[in-house]
Design a protein around this motif. Sequence first.
Motif, PDB file in Angstrom:
ATOM      1  N   UNK A 254      13.880   8.484  11.963  1.00  0.00           N
ATOM      2  CA  UNK A 254      13.744   8.007  13.552  1.00  0.00           C
ATOM      3  C   UNK A 254      13.700   5.712  13.932  1.00  0.00           C
ATOM      4  N   UNK A 255      13.762   4.899  12.237  1.00  0.00           N
ATOM      5  CA  UNK A 255      14.255   3.828  12.262  1.00  0.00           C
ATOM      6  C   UNK A 255      16.197   4.004  13.150  1.00  0.00           C
ATOM      7  N   UNK A 256      17.464   4.644  12.472  1.00  0.00           N
ATOM      8  CA  UNK A 256      18.199   4.815  12.771  1.00  0.00           C
ATOM      9  C   UNK A 256      18.507   4.879  14.169  1.00  0.00           C
ATOM     10  N   UNK A 346       8.423   9.811   8.311  1.00  0.00           N
ATOM     11  CA  UNK A 346       8.971   9.175   8.250  1.00  0.00           C
ATOM     12  C   UNK A 346       8.755   7.552   7.026  1.00  0.00           C
ATOM     13  N   UNK A 347      10.156   6.744   7.485  1.00  0.00           N
ATOM     14  CA  UNK A 347       9.999   5.433   6.174  1.00  0.00           C
ATOM     15  C   UNK A 347       8.960   4.558   7.514  1.00  0.00           C
ATOM     16  N   UNK A 348       7.913   3.832   7.017  1.00  0.00           N
ATOM     17  CA  UNK A 348       7.004   2.163   7.031  1.00  0.00           C
ATOM     18  C   UNK A 348       7.573   1.129   7.174  1.00  0.00           C
ATOM     19  N   UNK A 349       7.980   0.653   6.054  1.00  0.00           N
ATOM     20  CA  UNK A 349       8.887  -0.364   5.688  1.00  0.00           C
ATOM     21  C   UNK A 349       9.977  -0.295   5.314  1.00  0.00           C
ATOM     22  N   UNK A 350      11.032   0.025   6.121  1.00  0.00           N
ATOM     23  CA  UNK A 350      12.302   0.280   6.127  1.00  0.00           C
ATOM     24  C   UNK A 350      13.531  -0.386   5.968  1.00  0.00           C
TER      25      UNK A 350
END
Length: 391
Positions: A254-256, A346-350
Amino acid sequence: MKKLIMIKYGELSTKKDNIGLFLKKLKDNVVNVIGNKGSVSFDKGRMFIEGDNIDYLVTKIKNVFGIHEYEIVYKIGTSYEELKTSILELLKDLNFISFKVSTKRSDKKYFKNSMDVSKEIGGFILKNISGKVVDVKSPDLIVNIEIRADAIYIYFEKYSGIGGYPVGSLGKGLLMLSGGIDSPVAGYLAMKRGIKIECLYFESPPHTSIEAQNKVLELAKKLALYNGDIKVHVVNFTPIQEAIYKKIPHDYLITIMRRMMYRIAAIIAGKRNCKVLINGESIGQVASQTLTSMSVINSVVNIPVIRPVACFDKLEIIDLAKKIGTYDISILPYEDCCTIFVPDHPVINPIKEKCILYEELIPYKDLIYEAVKSHEIKIIKASESEFSDLL
Ligand code: ATP
Ligand code: MG
């Protein structure tokens, strides 16, 4: 006696040097919605709309930002005798017992001051219509008299407009419009601050359906009520999304993905002369909207990003969505491109450096180039957003 609409533009009147620009936009936007059914003029701090069907014109200006208050007024000449006879004429059809007269004199040269006019006209009403009493605290009816240089205006009620700045008076922004609840509300709030919007929608066929796209276009139609015609840029996100899904660790999907969306949005905004991106992110709502996520995602673009609902509770957003009529469309069940590839954790602190490394695993610049090059533009006409001509 002529019946017309008098508009007060509130906050706008504090814009000393730029007032001309704001008023020109306000006029253009009003003309846009009323078409040839009325005409617009100005007189010191007021805008007037004339036309044969005032009730129809009122329905049209309700969605025009920049209008803070309006009144349905009766215009007469400046003679005191005409004022008295007109007031009697108007009051005979109204149902009230108690009343007060409130006078405003923008023409300071008028031969009586406001206090005297209120007192005398009040006495005149008591003398000529039986069964009426004066009540200055909570009257059934307020007889408002506004004395201006070339005319006197009489009215009985004040109505609230939707306020804000005229759409377009602050330039243009690109709204990232998904089919969700938040982004249409974000668009509405941005328009209220005078930003004209274009929309950007990422679709992922065949993972997302044509119904999902239609839903977004329906939402854009609702926004067109305030904005005028809206351009919706539809970008095919499938190749990027599939490449990400194949190559990148799933906690960073999601971040990417969102970093790619931002990059594309910034390019389209630049091409379309949009000065800001607007989206429906709300702090803490999902993993990609923690402060760390937002900062890591935001760092791929230089253009300012406005998040009008960043500090709203979901319930506050839903209330507004219902008010502007987008809620029922937003809750239709079609999949959005963000929801189909959602990872379990999903990562919370990318970490930004990790994003940069992962992005090297896919030819993202080429993919972005292709996505922007092949994107489609749909135009949503404001006139189709309601059955305007049937009213
Ligand atoms: P919304 O926030 O509109 O209710 P959502 O909650 O499904 O939809 P999020 O995942 O919270 O969307 O995404 C945050 C914001 O990113 C959205 O408000 C929207 O501005 C933008 N966005 C998400 N998906 C898309 C998309 N497919 N096309 C355009 N913008 C999108
Ligand atoms: Mg959301």
